[in-house]
Motif scaffolding. Structure first.
Motif, PDB file in Angstrom:
ATOM      1  N   ALA A 215       0.829  -1.206   0.000  1.00 58.34           N
ATOM      2  CA  ALA A 215       0.000   0.000   0.000  1.00 58.34           C
ATOM      3  C   ALA A 215       0.864   1.257   0.000  1.00 58.34           C
ATOM      4  O   ALA A 215       0.543   2.244  -0.674  1.00 58.34           O
ATOM      5  CB  ALA A 215      -0.924  -0.001   1.214  1.00 58.34           C
ATOM      6  N   ARG A 216       1.963   1.246   0.749  1.00 54.37           N
ATOM      7  CA  ARG A 216       2.833   2.419   0.809  1.00 54.37           C
ATOM      8  C   ARG A 216       3.532   2.656  -0.527  1.00 54.37           C
ATOM      9  O   ARG A 216       3.659   3.787  -0.997  1.00 54.37           O
ATOM     10  CB  ARG A 216       3.872   2.270   1.918  1.00 54.37           C
ATOM     11  N   SER A 217       4.015   1.595  -1.163  1.00 51.46           N
ATOM     12  CA  SER A 217       4.734   1.753  -2.431  1.00 51.46           C
ATOM     13  C   SER A 217       3.811   2.128  -3.575  1.00 51.46           C
ATOM     14  O   SER A 217       4.261   2.632  -4.609  1.00 51.46           O
ATOM     15  CB  SER A 217       5.503   0.470  -2.775  1.00 51.46           C
ATOM     16  N   ALA A 218       2.501   1.898  -3.401  1.00 52.17           N
ATOM     17  CA  ALA A 218       1.522   2.231  -4.455  1.00 52.17           C
ATOM     18  C   ALA A 218       1.051   3.676  -4.381  1.00 52.17           C
ATOM     19  O   ALA A 218       0.340   4.136  -5.276  1.00 52.17           O
ATOM     20  CB  ALA A 218       0.324   1.290  -4.360  1.00 52.17           C
ATOM     21  N   ILE A 219       1.425   4.405  -3.341  1.00 52.15           N
ATOM     22  CA  ILE A 219       0.999   5.801  -3.233  1.00 52.15           C
ATOM     23  C   ILE A 219       1.556   6.591  -4.413  1.00 52.15           C
ATOM     24  O   ILE A 219       2.763   6.533  -4.686  1.00 52.15           O
ATOM     25  CB  ILE A 219       1.490   6.421  -1.908  1.00 52.15           C
ATOM     26  N   PRO A 220       0.729   7.329  -5.137  1.00 58.05           N
ATOM     27  CA  PRO A 220       1.227   8.067  -6.302  1.00 58.05           C
ATOM     28  C   PRO A 220       2.302   9.075  -5.906  1.00 58.05           C
ATOM     29  O   PRO A 220       2.127   9.858  -4.966  1.00 58.05           O
ATOM     30  CB  PRO A 220      -0.029   8.767  -6.840  1.00 58.05           C
ATOM     31  N   VAL A 221       3.399   9.051  -6.633  1.00 57.47           N
ATOM     32  CA  VAL A 221       4.494   9.985  -6.382  1.00 57.47           C
ATOM     33  C   VAL A 221       4.074  11.367  -6.867  1.00 57.47           C
ATOM     34  O   VAL A 221       3.433  11.506  -7.912  1.00 57.47           O
ATOM     35  CB  VAL A 221       5.771   9.523  -7.102  1.00 57.47           C
ATOM     36  N   THR A 222       4.442  12.392  -6.123  1.00 56.81           N
ATOM     37  CA  THR A 222       4.090  13.760  -6.483  1.00 56.81           C
ATOM     38  C   THR A 222       5.330  14.551  -6.859  1.00 56.81           C
ATOM     39  O   THR A 222       6.458  14.084  -6.741  1.00 56.81           O
ATOM     40  CB  THR A 222       3.414  14.480  -5.301  1.00 56.81           C
ATOM     41  N   LEU A 223       5.100  15.776  -7.298  1.00 51.34           N
ATOM     42  CA  LEU A 223       6.183  16.744  -7.420  1.00 51.34           C
ATOM     43  C   LEU A 223       6.724  17.084  -6.036  1.00 51.34           C
ATOM     44  O   LEU A 223       6.043  16.863  -5.024  1.00 51.34           O
ATOM     45  CB  LEU A 223       5.664  18.025  -8.065  1.00 51.34           C
ATOM     46  N   PRO A 224       7.934  17.630  -5.953  1.00 53.06           N
ATOM     47  CA  PRO A 224       8.412  18.144  -4.673  1.00 53.06           C
ATOM     48  C   PRO A 224       7.424  19.153  -4.089  1.00 53.06           C
ATOM     49  O   PRO A 224       6.857  19.973  -4.808  1.00 53.06           O
ATOM     50  CB  PRO A 224       9.740  18.809  -5.042  1.00 53.06           C
ATOM     51  N   ARG A 225       7.228  19.084  -2.775  1.00 59.05           N
ATOM     52  CA  ARG A 225       6.246  19.940  -2.110  1.00 59.05           C
ATOM     53  C   ARG A 225       6.773  21.372  -1.958  1.00 59.05           C
ATOM     54  O   ARG A 225       7.970  21.602  -1.829  1.00 59.05           O
ATOM     55  CB  ARG A 225       5.932  19.398  -0.716  1.00 59.05           C
ATOM     56  N   ALA A 226       5.832  22.305  -1.950  1.00 60.41           N
ATOM     57  CA  ALA A 226       6.178  23.699  -1.657  1.00 60.41           C
ATOM     58  C   ALA A 226       6.444  23.852  -0.161  1.00 60.41           C
ATOM     59  O   ALA A 226       5.945  23.077   0.658  1.00 60.41           O
ATOM     60  CB  ALA A 226       5.044  24.614  -2.089  1.00 60.41           C
ATOM     61  N   ASN A 227       7.253  24.822   0.194  1.00 59.70           N
ATOM     62  CA  ASN A 227       7.530  25.173   1.592  1.00 59.70           C
ATOM     63  C   ASN A 227       8.063  24.003   2.413  1.00 59.70           C
ATOM     64  O   ASN A 227       7.532  23.668   3.484  1.00 59.70           O
ATOM     65  CB  ASN A 227       6.277  25.747   2.261  1.00 59.70           C
ATOM     66  N   PRO A 228       9.137  23.365   1.950  1.00 60.58           N
ATOM     67  CA  PRO A 228       9.717  22.261   2.721  1.00 60.58           C
ATOM     68  C   PRO A 228      10.411  22.764   3.987  1.00 60.58           C
ATOM     69  O   PRO A 228      10.650  23.970   4.143  1.00 60.58           O
ATOM     70  CB  PRO A 228      10.736  21.683   1.745  1.00 60.58           C
ATOM     71  N   THR A 229      10.713  21.834   4.886  1.00 61.51           N
ATOM     72  CA  THR A 229      11.576  22.187   6.006  1.00 61.51           C
ATOM     73  C   THR A 229      12.900  22.704   5.452  1.00 61.51           C
ATOM     74  O   THR A 229      13.338  22.290   4.370  1.00 61.51           O
ATOM     75  CB  THR A 229      11.847  20.964   6.894  1.00 61.51           C
ATOM     76  N   ILE A 230      13.523  23.595   6.154  1.00 59.60           N
ATOM     77  CA  ILE A 230      14.781  24.188   5.696  1.00 59.60           C
ATOM     78  C   ILE A 230      15.938  23.432   6.335  1.00 59.60           C
ATOM     79  O   ILE A 230      16.013  23.317   7.564  1.00 59.60           O
ATOM     80  CB  ILE A 230      14.869  25.682   6.066  1.00 59.60           C
ATOM     81  N   SER A 231      16.828  22.919   5.525  1.00 61.05           N
ATOM     82  CA  SER A 231      17.950  22.158   6.069  1.00 61.05           C
ATOM     83  C   SER A 231      19.008  23.093   6.651  1.00 61.05           C
ATOM     84  O   SER A 231      19.067  24.287   6.342  1.00 61.05           O
ATOM     85  CB  SER A 231      18.572  21.270   4.984  1.00 61.05           C
ATOM     86  N   TYR A 232      19.809  22.527   7.488  1.00 55.61           N
ATOM     87  CA  TYR A 232      20.938  23.209   8.128  1.00 55.61           C
ATOM     88  C   TYR A 232      21.829  23.900   7.113  1.00 55.61           C
ATOM     89  O   TYR A 232      22.355  24.976   7.341  1.00 55.61           O
ATOM     90  CB  TYR A 232      21.697  22.114   8.860  1.00 55.61           C
ATOM     91  N   TRP A 233      21.981  23.258   5.934  1.00 52.64           N
ATOM     92  CA  TRP A 233      22.915  23.724   4.905  1.00 52.64           C
ATOM     93  C   TRP A 233      22.346  24.855   4.068  1.00 52.64           C
ATOM     94  O   TRP A 233      23.094  25.612   3.447  1.00 52.64           O
ATOM     95  CB  TRP A 233      23.290  22.546   3.986  1.00 52.64           C
ATOM     96  N   GLN A 234      21.038  24.945   3.994  1.00 51.45           N
ATOM     97  CA  GLN A 234      20.382  25.909   3.116  1.00 51.45           C
ATOM     98  C   GLN A 234      20.047  27.221   3.814  1.00 51.45           C
ATOM     99  O   GLN A 234      19.281  28.025   3.297  1.00 51.45           O
ATOM    100  CB  GLN A 234      19.090  25.300   2.561  1.00 51.45           C
ATOM    101  N   GLU A 235      20.605  27.443   4.980  1.00 48.75           N
ATOM    102  CA  GLU A 235      20.298  28.633   5.746  1.00 48.75           C
ATOM    103  C   GLU A 235      21.566  29.478   5.925  1.00 48.75           C
ATOM    104  O   GLU A 235      22.428  29.136   6.743  1.00 48.75           O
ATOM    105  CB  GLU A 235      19.723  28.234   7.109  1.00 48.75           C
ATOM    106  N   PRO A 236      21.762  30.532   5.131  1.00 46.72           N
ATOM    107  CA  PRO A 236      20.808  31.028   4.132  1.00 46.72           C
ATOM    108  C   PRO A 236      21.016  30.334   2.784  1.00 46.72           C
ATOM    109  O   PRO A 236      22.091  29.769   2.534  1.00 46.72           O
ATOM    110  CB  PRO A 236      21.182  32.505   4.033  1.00 46.72           C
TER     111      PRO A 236
END
Length: 471
Positions: free
Chosen positions: A3-24
């Motif tokens: 059931a988990r592997s059958a979930i339709p894959v989406t585009l990357p989501r808007a407003n993701p968590t910000i990683s340690y490396w991407q700040e700023p």
């Protein structure tokens, strides 16, 4: 898991968590647009701006007659798994060698182990050659092992590697085994009782800073980069070219490269359920008061019965030197993390995993942790999306039955020791030079109809303990 592997894959989501490396985020490249609209035609369209897509672009630009190359990224540059991982350049090849030798043969297992080691050396050499400021650390790593069966299997696999590669005892098969008493003293592991430790050559870097540095070079060399420009559909045309629909228009390309890792199933239906997204989680810990003033001397993994964590201390001279990046903890969530499979939601964290990862540092270091930092233990936490395949290997090559649709994806959270050389191999395949790969590139990594028939059953726990997901 079905059931988990059958979930339709989406585009990357808007407003993701910000990683340690991407700040700023990088002010020059993060939101870069070569123009307001994508070009009407291109020779090659690369979808994805992580380490894979970026080095596909780099290698293509080294070839004559490469033509117009366009790169599309759904969010900011390097905002997927590469920009969210722990930065571990750690092969841990002994963890998979025995199983690989059994399932695909010793020759192939040797190729994989050598590729992982060579990839680490090549990434570090590239960063130094091009003076990319990416917090590079070259040194040793250690696996602290807490389960007797894991220990016995690991030692057995090291023996098999030494026997199979006697000429590489100082490199690919260069492991040192430590008793539990030695692990406590040398590696500060005075928390939970371990069985022993295994150390070997590895390293770390900021994958975000590394890839951003390379993106700047390839843009200067002619790559047309479009961030915040998701590819929404890839479709073959009657004349054999490919139509790539985006939020900024349609580009017609002679060939397309999917460097989309866990998101591949969204654009290529053949990989729905064959490359399954898996959300990984990371925390950044401020060091405890009893930690060495000069910082921990190695990177770590902590291996127990059903899972592991990986840990990367921030090197001296870097921002937040001494911080400890700790990722993993998947099996500590409900149903051993089942609900982390199939999701592309990196906008949130799993609170169960968060609580577990928060507690890891004092648990593993015991009295060598001390009190928490006065500003609190956790500086930041975030998630990211990896891609996993049924057999535990990446998919590299041309999509079966889809001429000039190429891919390099599904790196099992192990991308930092695979992507650089897999990108090089893919460009060789695209240029009709596949015969040059025979001596070093594993057949097991190539896309095939046979591999697409395999059923996804979950992450292969015996493989790949340095997760890119990490995220």
């Amino acid at each position: 898991m079905d059931a988990r592997s059958a979930i339709p894959v989406t585009l990357p989501r808007a407003n993701p968590t910000i990683s340690y490396w991407q700040e700023p985020p990088d002010p020059e490249i993060a939101d870069y647009l070569s123009s307001k609209q994508v070009p009407e035609i291109a020779d090659t369209v690369i979808i994805g701006s992580g380490i894979t897509g970026t080095f596909v672009a780099w290698n293509l630009l080294q070839t004559p007659d490469h033509g117009k190359i366009v790169m599309l990224e759904a969010r900011q540059a390097c905002s997927g798994a590469t920009g969210r991982n722990g930065g571990h350049t750690k092969g841990a090849s002994y963890r998979s060698f025995h199983d690989n030798a059994h399932s695909i043969g010793t020759e192939e297992a040797i190729k994989i182990a050598r590729l992982e080691y060579d990839n680490i050396k090549a990434v570090h050499a590239f960063a130094r050659e091009h003076n990319i400021d990416c917090d590079l650390f070259s040194g040793d790593t250690v696996d602290i092992i807490y389960d007797q069966a894991q220990w016995d299997t690991g030692v057995k696999s090291i023996e098999a590697m030494r026997k199979a590669m006697p000429e590489l005892l100082d490199t690919v098969a260069g492991y040192k085994i430590w008793s539990k008493e030695e692990a406590k003293e040398k590696f500060y592991a005075k928390g939970e009782e371990c069985v022993g430790a295994i150390s070997y050559e590895a390293g770390s870097l900021s994958a975000y800073k590394f890839v951003i540095g390379v993106l700047k070079m390839v843009v200067k060399s002619g790559l047309e980069l479009f961030t915040n420009t998701p590819a929404t559909k890839v479709e073959k045309r009657e004349d054999g070219t490919w139509s790539v629909q985006t939020s900024r228009g349609v580009v017609i390309a002679k060939r397309v490269v999917l460097a989309t890792n866990g998101y591949t199933g969204f654009l290529c239906e053949k990989f729905q359920g064959k490359i399954v997204p898996l959300r990984g989680q990371i925390t950044a810990h401020r060091p405890g008061t009893n930690q060495p003033v000069s910082g921990l001397p190695t990177t770590y993994s902590f291996i127990y019965k059903n899972g592991y964590e990986y840990m990367i201390p921030r090197p001296q001279g870097t921002k937040y030197a001494g911080d400890i990046i700790m990722g993993g903890g998947l099996v500590m969530a409900k149903d051993e993390g089942l609900n982390e499979f199939g999701t592309t939601d990196d906008t949130t964290i799993n609170e169960e995993i968060s609580s577990y990862l928060t507690a890891t540092t004092p648990r593993y270091f015991g009295s060598n942790w001390g009190d928490d930092h006065e500003d609190s233990r956790i500086r930041k936490q975030w998630t990211g999306i990896m891609g996993y395949s049924p057999d535990g290997f990446p998919f590299i090559g041309e999509v079966p039955g889809e001429k000039n649709l190429w891919m390099a994806a599904s790196f099992q959270g192990h991308g930092m020791v695979l992507c650089f050389l897999c990108a090089r191999a893919l460009v060789a395949m695209m240029g009709g030079e596949e015969e040059k790969l025979a001596s070093w590139f594993p057949e097991a990594f190539k896309v095939s109809e046979e591999r697409l028939k395999k059923k996804f059953a979950g992450r292969l726990h015996t493989k790949h303990l340095d997760i890119e997901t990490k995220p």
